[in-house]
Design an enzyme around this catalytic site. Structure first.
Site, PDB file in Angstrom:
ATOM      1  N   SER A  95      29.460  -6.035  -5.149  1.00 33.30           N
ATOM      2  CA  SER A  95      30.484  -6.987  -4.730  1.00 33.30           C
ATOM      3  C   SER A  95      30.502  -7.155  -3.215  1.00 33.30           C
ATOM      4  O   SER A  95      30.019  -6.307  -2.468  1.00 33.30           O
ATOM      5  CB  SER A  95      31.836  -6.467  -5.215  1.00 33.30           C
ATOM      6  OG  SER A  95      32.769  -7.504  -5.280  1.00 33.30           O
ATOM      7  N   HIS A  99      35.134  -0.737  -4.198  1.00 28.97           N
ATOM      8  CA  HIS A  99      34.419  -0.951  -5.459  1.00 28.97           C
ATOM      9  C   HIS A  99      33.251   0.004  -5.604  1.00 28.97           C
ATOM     10  O   HIS A  99      32.971   0.489  -6.701  1.00 28.97           O
ATOM     11  CB  HIS A  99      33.832  -2.374  -5.508  1.00 28.97           C
ATOM     12  CG  HIS A  99      34.774  -3.386  -6.062  1.00 28.97           C
ATOM     13  ND1 HIS A  99      35.199  -3.361  -7.361  1.00 28.97           N
ATOM     14  CD2 HIS A  99      35.379  -4.462  -5.501  1.00 28.97           C
ATOM     15  CE1 HIS A  99      36.019  -4.377  -7.579  1.00 28.97           C
ATOM     16  NE2 HIS A  99      36.157  -5.069  -6.470  1.00 28.97           N
ATOM     17  N   GLU A 120      29.949 -13.741  -2.164  1.00 27.86           N
ATOM     18  CA  GLU A 120      30.648 -13.819  -3.451  1.00 27.86           C
ATOM     19  C   GLU A 120      32.102 -14.276  -3.254  1.00 27.86           C
ATOM     20  O   GLU A 120      32.567 -15.205  -3.906  1.00 27.86           O
ATOM     21  CB  GLU A 120      30.615 -12.430  -4.101  1.00 27.86           C
ATOM     22  CG  GLU A 120      31.274 -12.371  -5.470  1.00 27.86           C
ATOM     23  CD  GLU A 120      31.393 -10.928  -5.956  1.00 27.86           C
ATOM     24  OE1 GLU A 120      31.264  -9.988  -5.129  1.00 27.86           O
ATOM     25  OE2 GLU A 120      31.618 -10.749  -7.165  1.00 27.86           O
ATOM     26  N   HIS A 121      32.801 -13.587  -2.366  1.00 28.35           N
ATOM     27  CA  HIS A 121      34.183 -13.963  -2.045  1.00 28.35           C
ATOM     28  C   HIS A 121      34.266 -14.356  -0.573  1.00 28.35           C
ATOM     29  O   HIS A 121      33.801 -13.608   0.284  1.00 28.35           O
ATOM     30  CB  HIS A 121      35.142 -12.787  -2.240  1.00 28.35           C
ATOM     31  CG  HIS A 121      35.055 -12.146  -3.583  1.00 28.35           C
ATOM     32  ND1 HIS A 121      34.425 -10.933  -3.783  1.00 28.35           N
ATOM     33  CD2 HIS A 121      35.514 -12.543  -4.785  1.00 28.35           C
ATOM     34  CE1 HIS A 121      34.507 -10.614  -5.062  1.00 28.35           C
ATOM     35  NE2 HIS A 121      35.162 -11.573  -5.700  1.00 28.35           N
TER      36      HIS A 121
END
Lengths: 414, 414
Positions: free
Chosen positions: A222, A247, A311-312
């Site tokens: 992530s 994470h 991703e974010h």
């Protein structure tokens, strides 16, 4: 703290381009072929060997799912229902509809049978169940089959599957689960497409079965890219970094700002707050190796944002509209100081299964439309046909495809 | 003639599920790694070894493209322009637009850099250039790079690329071309996605680079499913069968009807016409091994149509609307007696790059939207955030992700 600029960053940053070894490929190929040949027996053998579990049956009895759900506290039940309703509403809002374009119609159809891989192991993530199963359900998929290496009789993964009404659940994981879904066994039927994140072996297996079945994207660690300015809340930004870092030691955090001073404030506050974090060991490891503070001009920071295609992406900035608009490549963008990334992990609506490791440059987050297929229906008027058939026949002739030409001309009017 | 029914068909039909050997994988892996390491030099070596060509340069001079175009006859130039305009118009009509959904926006962005693989060898297909490059252009892709194992100085592939304004063309094919596009060399830049059909080694290479770059679907032999009745024109149906069969001895033709008598008429007429076909050797081979006449009830024929999910489906039937509507899975559907499949190969509009070998059950034909990526932008109002943050925090807590919880709660109002 050592912040870097964009040029320095792009020169030194390397993404995780796969260097899968021929040996890894062979190992996974062997598992795939073994499952194709020996079916359920192979699944039982691998589950014994890799997971240390002697299974009586591969399919989870419905009673286990039901009991799991019934044992949940009311507050988590309510939270899961809130998430379910919001995810459903969002997926409905972006679902593609058939388009009638006169001589063409473009139509969408739900897939018939889908396999969902839900990771198991030590930590269980009900949110991952919601974020993969609901898009398939909203698409109208007729059968959903879930595999997960989760061996406790009662657990929150089973509970969430029960809440969603999924009845076909199998306690198998790894490459063998992918093989079962791709080729079918006595217990697990062959599906049309496999979705959901897994470990490295799952990723290789998905790549190798692609073509025999469809797959969604291949998941990596992530990551978040935060674009912040002096108006951002320091503590909020710090927790956003920690939330990503906790994470996994390989999780990556990119902290971008036009203000060196603000970045320094965040880095200093990180040091103060890190010791109180329950998952501080993972966070420390991740921050030490995979945290990138980057200070540069707007133009350069936009360039690096599109290079990373994180991703974010979280934009907490006075000029958030302009920045969000200039970022072309991202898994999902969280705009503003309130809409933090973690709200998207659970209840905002869009699936949290998003492209990682620069793959947002060519792929998108999982959604309802990935569980549909589509085709065009072509129905030309005779007038149109007659006006273009001559040109088509000339190209057919030049390509040396004479039966093509004949099939065109047999319908040509003199 | 021996026609079969649906049960018999499904029991005996086997699709080409990949049994790629570990050795093939290793060979392709070796090529990929060699090109990653030795770049242009590896491309020159493989082109010498596999194609017997000693290249001076990998990139085709613009003058070759221009000369190729200038040498075309006027009638083929005009035909290519007709095709180009219709393909462009169709792709524009199905291109996705951004959607504003209040607290969410779903946006589309063109890919930055795309690689197109154009097959070469003995036969050249200008239509394949049109059907792959134009969708990328309509998407707004910034750079298009084309590789093709085509070594003549002037040829129709180069001419068609010139017509489309493509300037980055490289005379490389096979797995080495895929490797170059995926990882970059001194001459060929790394792209974000690779599209276009190729041979078996190209297919394996695309599978292995997937994740490092995007790929479109993996192509197999061409196929058509014809659904016909007594009202269909016998000769037209025969030429439709031949048009597909002439592609390749492995091309498959499925001839479905509720009328045994009509199927018999078609089969008989095939025997009469086959001897006059310029490509009769290929057609005979293909028909002998891969032609499936199937007679059964409507219900069963729909079932088998959805099972096969043929690349091309042609419905020539009095009740064509009902039948087309019931076919959920197909690469593209050609509706009516006039709109034959061959018109779609060249000028109708939708790309002829379509899913084969049952993959239409989970994938769709190449189109403009495959050259765009998309993401959601999430921007919740404070009111929405406050109403759901409690539920999000409960799930974060249950998942044991405490920094997630902290990043949620730091934004919560009391």
């Amino acid at each position: 703290m050592k912040s870097i600029n964009v040029k320095e960053f792009i020169d030194t940053f390397s993404s995780d381009e796969s260097y899968t070894s021929a040996e890894q490929l062979k190992n996974v190929m062997d598992i795939l072929n073994d499952v194709r040949q020996n079916k359920d027996q192979a699944l039982l053998d691998y589950t014994s060997r890799f997971d240390g579990q002697e299974l009586d049956e591969i399919k989870v009895p419905l009673s286990y799912l039901k009991e799991s759900y019934e044992q949940l506290d009311e507050d988590i039940k309510k939270a899961l229902v809130t998430a379910k309703e919001r995810i459903e509403a969002y997926e409905k809002s972006i679902k593609y509809e058939d388009r009638n374009l006169g001589e063409f119609t473009y139509v969408y159809r739900p897939l018939e049978r889908v396999g969902i891989y839900v990771p198991g192991g030590t930590a269980l993530y009900p949110s991952s169940v919601l974020m993969t199963v609901i898009p398939a359900q909203v698409a109208g998929v007729k059968e959903i089959h879930v595999t997960t290496p989760t061996f406790e009789r009662n657990n929150i993964t089973f509970a969430t599957l029960y809440l969603l009404g999924v009845e076909n659940v199998y306690t198998v994981g790894g490459a063998q689960a992918v093989a079962a879904l791709a080729y079918g066994t006595e217990t697990i039927p062959k599906v049309d497409k496999i979705a959901g994140p897994g470990n490295a072996y799952v990723a290789i297996a998905k790549r190798l079965v692609y073509g025999d079945v469809g797959i969604d994207s291949i998941a990596g660690p992530s990551e978040i890219l935060l674009y912040v300015d002096e108006s951002s809340d320091v503590d909020a930004v710090v927790y956003d970094v920690f939330a990503q870092a906790e994470h996994d030691p390989n999780a990556r955090t990119f902290l971008l700002s036009e203000s060196e001073a603000f970045i320094q404030k965040v880095e200093q506050r990180m040091e103060e707050l890190i010791e109180d974090q329950p998952r501080k060991e993972i966070i420390k490891h991740s921050v030490a190796n995979n945290h990138y503070p980057i200070v540069d001009t707007r133009e350069n920071l936009i360039k690096v944002s599109n290079y990373i295609a994180a991703e974010h992406v979280s934009v907490q900035h006075e000029e958030e509209d302009a920045i969000v608009d200039a970022i072309d490549y991202a898994g999902a963008i969280f705009k503003g100081k309130t809409t933090c990334e973690a709200i998207g992990d659970y209840v905002a609506g869009p699936s949290h299964v998003l492209p990682t490791d620069r793959t947002a440059r060519f792929s998108h987050g999982l959604n309802v439309n990935d569980f549909m297929t589509s085709h065009s229906i072509i129905s030309l008027t005779n007038e149109t046909y007659q006006s273009i058939v001559g040109d088509a026949a000339i190209i057919a002739d030049r390509e040396g495809l004479f039966a093509h030409k004949a099939s065109l001309l047999v319908r040509k009017e003199d």
